[in-house]
Design an enzyme around this catalytic site. Structure first.
Site, PDB file in Angstrom:
ATOM      1  N   HIS A 229       0.845  -1.188   0.000  1.00 53.02           N
ATOM      2  CA  HIS A 229       0.000   0.000   0.000  1.00 53.02           C
ATOM      3  C   HIS A 229       0.877   1.234   0.000  1.00 53.02           C
ATOM      4  O   HIS A 229       1.937   1.231   0.626  1.00 53.02           O
ATOM      5  CB  HIS A 229      -0.902   0.006   1.254  1.00 53.02           C
ATOM      6  CG  HIS A 229      -2.058   0.921   1.121  1.00 53.02           C
ATOM      7  ND1 HIS A 229      -1.972   2.252   1.430  1.00 53.02           N
ATOM      8  CD2 HIS A 229      -3.323   0.697   0.677  1.00 53.02           C
ATOM      9  CE1 HIS A 229      -3.145   2.811   1.184  1.00 53.02           C
ATOM     10  NE2 HIS A 229      -3.979   1.894   0.733  1.00 53.02           N
TER      11      HIS A 229
ATOM     12  N   ASP B  31      -7.993  -5.506   0.318  1.00 50.48           N
ATOM     13  CA  ASP B  31      -8.500  -6.371  -0.748  1.00 50.48           C
ATOM     14  C   ASP B  31      -8.059  -7.819  -0.626  1.00 50.48           C
ATOM     15  O   ASP B  31      -8.515  -8.667  -1.389  1.00 50.48           O
ATOM     16  CB  ASP B  31      -8.033  -5.833  -2.103  1.00 50.48           C
ATOM     17  CG  ASP B  31      -8.757  -4.555  -2.442  1.00 50.48           C
ATOM     18  OD1 ASP B  31      -9.921  -4.442  -2.053  1.00 50.48           O
ATOM     19  OD2 ASP B  31      -8.146  -3.683  -3.069  1.00 50.48           O
TER      20      ASP B  31
HETATM   21  N1  ACO Z   1       4.203  -7.603  -4.689  1.00 54.10           N
HETATM   22  C1  ACO Z   1       5.538  -7.576  -4.869  1.00 54.10           C
HETATM   23  N2  ACO Z   1       6.298  -6.465  -4.756  1.00 54.10           N
HETATM   24  C2  ACO Z   1       5.679  -5.326  -4.431  1.00 54.10           C
HETATM   25  C3  ACO Z   1       4.276  -5.266  -4.225  1.00 54.10           C
HETATM   26  C4  ACO Z   1       3.543  -6.461  -4.355  1.00 54.10           C
HETATM   27  N3  ACO Z   1       2.217  -6.475  -4.175  1.00 54.10           N
HETATM   28  N4  ACO Z   1       3.909  -3.999  -3.938  1.00 54.10           N
HETATM   29  C5  ACO Z   1       5.039  -3.276  -3.960  1.00 54.10           C
HETATM   30  N5  ACO Z   1       6.099  -4.072  -4.261  1.00 54.10           N
HETATM   31  C6  ACO Z   1       7.518  -3.653  -4.316  1.00 54.10           C
HETATM   32  C7  ACO Z   1       7.800  -2.888  -5.606  1.00 54.10           C
HETATM   33  O1  ACO Z   1       8.237  -3.741  -6.632  1.00 54.10           O
HETATM   34  C8  ACO Z   1       8.849  -1.901  -5.150  1.00 54.10           C
HETATM   35  O2  ACO Z   1      10.072  -2.586  -5.107  1.00 54.10           O
HETATM   36  P1  ACO Z   1      11.451  -1.795  -5.392  1.00 54.10           P
HETATM   37  O3  ACO Z   1      11.551  -0.741  -4.333  1.00 54.10           O
HETATM   38  O4  ACO Z   1      12.491  -2.855  -5.279  1.00 54.10           O
HETATM   39  O5  ACO Z   1      11.318  -1.219  -6.778  1.00 54.10           O
HETATM   40  C9  ACO Z   1       8.466  -1.594  -3.700  1.00 54.10           C
HETATM   41  O6  ACO Z   1       7.715  -2.744  -3.245  1.00 54.10           O
HETATM   42  C10 ACO Z   1       7.608  -0.336  -3.550  1.00 54.10           C
HETATM   43  O7  ACO Z   1       6.482  -0.466  -4.415  1.00 54.10           O
HETATM   44  P2  ACO Z   1       5.881   0.729  -5.251  1.00 54.10           P
HETATM   45  O8  ACO Z   1       5.135   0.193  -6.417  1.00 54.10           O
HETATM   46  O9  ACO Z   1       6.932   1.769  -5.510  1.00 54.10           O
HETATM   47  O10 ACO Z   1       4.880   1.319  -4.179  1.00 54.10           O
HETATM   48  P3  ACO Z   1       3.618   2.201  -4.477  1.00 54.10           P
HETATM   49  O11 ACO Z   1       3.320   2.915  -3.220  1.00 54.10           O
HETATM   50  O12 ACO Z   1       3.805   3.001  -5.713  1.00 54.10           O
HETATM   51  O13 ACO Z   1       2.478   1.101  -4.810  1.00 54.10           O
HETATM   52  C11 ACO Z   1       0.657  -0.371  -4.648  1.00 54.10           C
HETATM   53  C12 ACO Z   1       1.497   0.727  -3.954  1.00 54.10           C
HETATM   54  C13 ACO Z   1       0.189   0.121  -6.048  1.00 54.10           C
HETATM   55  C14 ACO Z   1      -0.583  -0.644  -3.824  1.00 54.10           C
HETATM   56  C15 ACO Z   1       1.513  -1.651  -4.791  1.00 54.10           C
HETATM   57  O14 ACO Z   1       1.887  -2.111  -3.509  1.00 54.10           O
HETATM   58  C16 ACO Z   1       0.801  -2.767  -5.573  1.00 54.10           C
HETATM   59  O15 ACO Z   1       0.843  -2.781  -6.804  1.00 54.10           O
HETATM   60  N6  ACO Z   1       0.096  -3.707  -4.853  1.00 54.10           N
HETATM   61  C17 ACO Z   1      -0.654  -4.740  -5.505  1.00 54.10           C
HETATM   62  C18 ACO Z   1      -1.992  -4.194  -5.964  1.00 54.10           C
HETATM   63  C19 ACO Z   1      -2.930  -3.948  -4.810  1.00 54.10           C
HETATM   64  O16 ACO Z   1      -3.117  -4.785  -3.941  1.00 54.10           O
HETATM   65  N7  ACO Z   1      -3.582  -2.769  -4.843  1.00 54.10           N
HETATM   66  C20 ACO Z   1      -4.568  -2.397  -3.852  1.00 54.10           C
HETATM   67  C21 ACO Z   1      -4.127  -1.198  -3.076  1.00 54.10           C
HETATM   68  S1  ACO Z   1      -5.270  -0.873  -1.790  1.00 54.10           S
HETATM   69  C22 ACO Z   1      -6.597  -0.207  -2.531  1.00 54.10           C
HETATM   70  O17 ACO Z   1      -6.584   0.432  -3.537  1.00 54.10           O
HETATM   71  C23 ACO Z   1      -7.833  -0.468  -1.866  1.00 54.10           C
END
Ligand code: ACO
Length: 431
Positions: free
Chosen positions: A308, A366
């Site tokens: 998140h 979720d």
């Molecule tokens: N699985 C694996 N790796 C992950 C995940 C994941 N679910 N989420 C983040 N990471 C990693 C990224 O690859 C990144 O790694 P790095 O630093 O080595 O490049 C690091 O963690 C940070 O992730 P970002 O994408 O930069 O974080 P951001 O804050 O932009 O993204 C998000 C947040 C979009 C929710 C992300 O965690 C994700 O895609 N999660 C899966 C989708 C999801 O569950 N979305 C629901 C969000 S809650 C909602 O809307 C109700």
């Protein structure tokens, strides 16, 4: 906002500027850069708004480090346990928990607005039967501006209030009808003797040949899902609603924009994507393979329902959702649900893995919601529409707050331009 005694000093190209610093009631201080361009001739750069407050607000507060979510100061776990969705709607919209009489009036108002203009049925019929219910919702909610002209004048507080009530009241009918249309069944009209959640369940699952008996425990679980999704401060869809409405667009068009944004798999679409992922994993022995894929930089796969932007600890909503999943499956006599088993084991294994703990990736709201919704009988395509119906009150409350704010300006971000500079047009024969 009052004048701030605190300042931050910024040096740009050798010149120093004092910038006001505002202290919130909770959370980190905020450096006010509104006059920066005028004074220093520079912009700030923050794609994805990771460090930028886009507005001030009194509605919802998240402490991502602690894993805390407060609506008007009240913690989400207390609201999920002791309150119910329409009371939370009142709280979000008006700022305080209602007195019994005010709640009764509010519930009556919402109940009396649940029907859709009869002509809207024909609008639904224009869609392909196999359209995703979210596609139908974006269209139908946007079309509300063509059906409810008398609540589109945003300069009139009474019209704004009526639009808010209409949106909260009609969204269950709109979502249920999107489902009915999608499945080829006749539309079911709302019933005023049922509570908000029961009414929605009945509109989804009742058919003319057989009425749907609403189980109070399932209706309570549905209501809790609505409550847990009601608002989440300046997330992507809420910011979309605010940006759309900053131009003065009517509320129905703005909420349709929010629904469109919510649809994406990184946001509200994650609940559908998460259940599909649990289904694909299939059994606990395949979990290590998927964890390895999630960690692989060359693989676009991510663990859906994990991570998140704000929470760097447990999403407090995920905890309530997990407990609710156990209760609902228990009630329905579903023992050994393979997806719940995979979800629990996946959570356990991921949280033992330094990749997830070091990046502070925890289950979000979720991760478990899809399991409950599926057990209730919803197909995955309905998960995001249910999120949209729950979040409508949050969008509407934030929209109302923004319109009433005298500081409200059209949202117009700047950019870091990296394209070509001025050059002369080249005739086609010379390229
Ligand atoms: N699985 C694996 N790796 C992950 C995940 C994941 N679910 N989420 C983040 N990471 C990693 C990224 O690859 C990144 O790694 P790095 O630093 O080595 O490049 C690091 O963690 C940070 O992730 P970002 O994408 O930069 O974080 P951001 O804050 O932009 O993204 C998000 C947040 C979009 C929710 C992300 O965690 C994700 O895609 N999660 C899966 C989708 C999801 O569950 N979305 C629901 C969000 S809650 C909602 O809307 C109700």
């Amino acid at each position: 906002m009052t004048e701030s005694p605190k300042t931050a000093t910024l040096t740009v190209h050798g010149d120093t500027y004092e910038l006001p610093v505002h202290s919130p009631t909770a959370g980190p201080d905020v450096i006010d850069i509104r006059k920066l361009y005028g004074q220093a001739g520079v912009f700030t750069y923050d794609p994805g708004f990771t460090s930028t407050a886009s507005c001030d607000s009194t509605i919802t507060y998240i402490d991502g480090e602690k894993g805390e979510l407060l609506h008007r100061g009240y913690p989400i776990d207390q609201l999920a346990e002791k309150s119910h969705f329409l009371e939370v709607c009142y709280l979000l919209l008006y700022g305080e928990l209602p007195a019994a009489k005010d709640l009764e009036t509010f519930e009556t108002t919402i109940t009396r607005h649940t029907m859709l203009h009869e002509q809207m049925q024909y609008f639904y019929r224009g869609f392909r039967r196999d359209a995703h219910p979210m596609a139908i919702m974006v269209g139908v909610v946007g079309a509300m501006s063509a059906f409810y002209h008398d609540s589109t004048d945003i300069s009139d507080p009474r019209q704004r209030e009526v639009a808010s009530h209409r949106l909260i009241a009609k969204m269950p009918t709109i979502a249920a009808w999107a489902y009915k249309y999608h499945t080829g069944q006749p539309f079911v009209y709302p019933r005023n003797d049922l509570d908000y959640a029961s009414n929605f369940l009945r509109m989804c699952f009742s058919v003319p040949a057989e009425d749907y008996e609403v189980n109070p425990i399932l209706s309570r679980a549905m209501d809790r899902i609505f409550t847990l999704h009601a608002d989440h401060e300046q997330n992507a869809s809420t910011s979309t609603v605010r940006l759309a409405s900053s131009s003065g667009a009517n509320p129905f068009a703005c909420i349709a924009a929010g629904i469109a944004c919510l649809w994406g798999p990184a946001h509200g679409g994650a609940n559908q994507a998460c259940l599909e992922m649990l289904e694909e994993i299939g059994s606990v022995d395949r979990i290590p393979e998927y964890i390895a894929r999630a960690k692989d930089k060359n693989d676009p796969f991510r663990l859906m329902g994990f991570g998140h932007r704000v929470y760097k600890n447990f999403d407090p909503r995920a905890k309530v959702m997990k407990q609710s999943a156990d209760e609902v499956l228990d009630l329905l006599g579903i023992e050994d649900n393979p997806k719940l088993q995979v979800a629990k084991e996946l959570e356990r294994e991921a949280l033992e893995d330094p990749y997830f703990t070091e990046k502070k990736l925890f289950p979000n709201v979720d991760f478990y919601s899809g399991i409950i919704l599926e057990a209730m009988g919803f197909p995955t395509s309905m998960f995001t529409p249910i999120f949209a119906l729950s979040r409508t009150v949050g969008w509407v409350s934030q929209w109302k707050e923004m319109i009433a704010d005298p500081q409200n300006k059209i949202g117009r971000p700047r950019q870091l331009y990296l394209g070509e500079t001025l050059r002369d047009y080249v005739d086609i024969e010379n390229r």
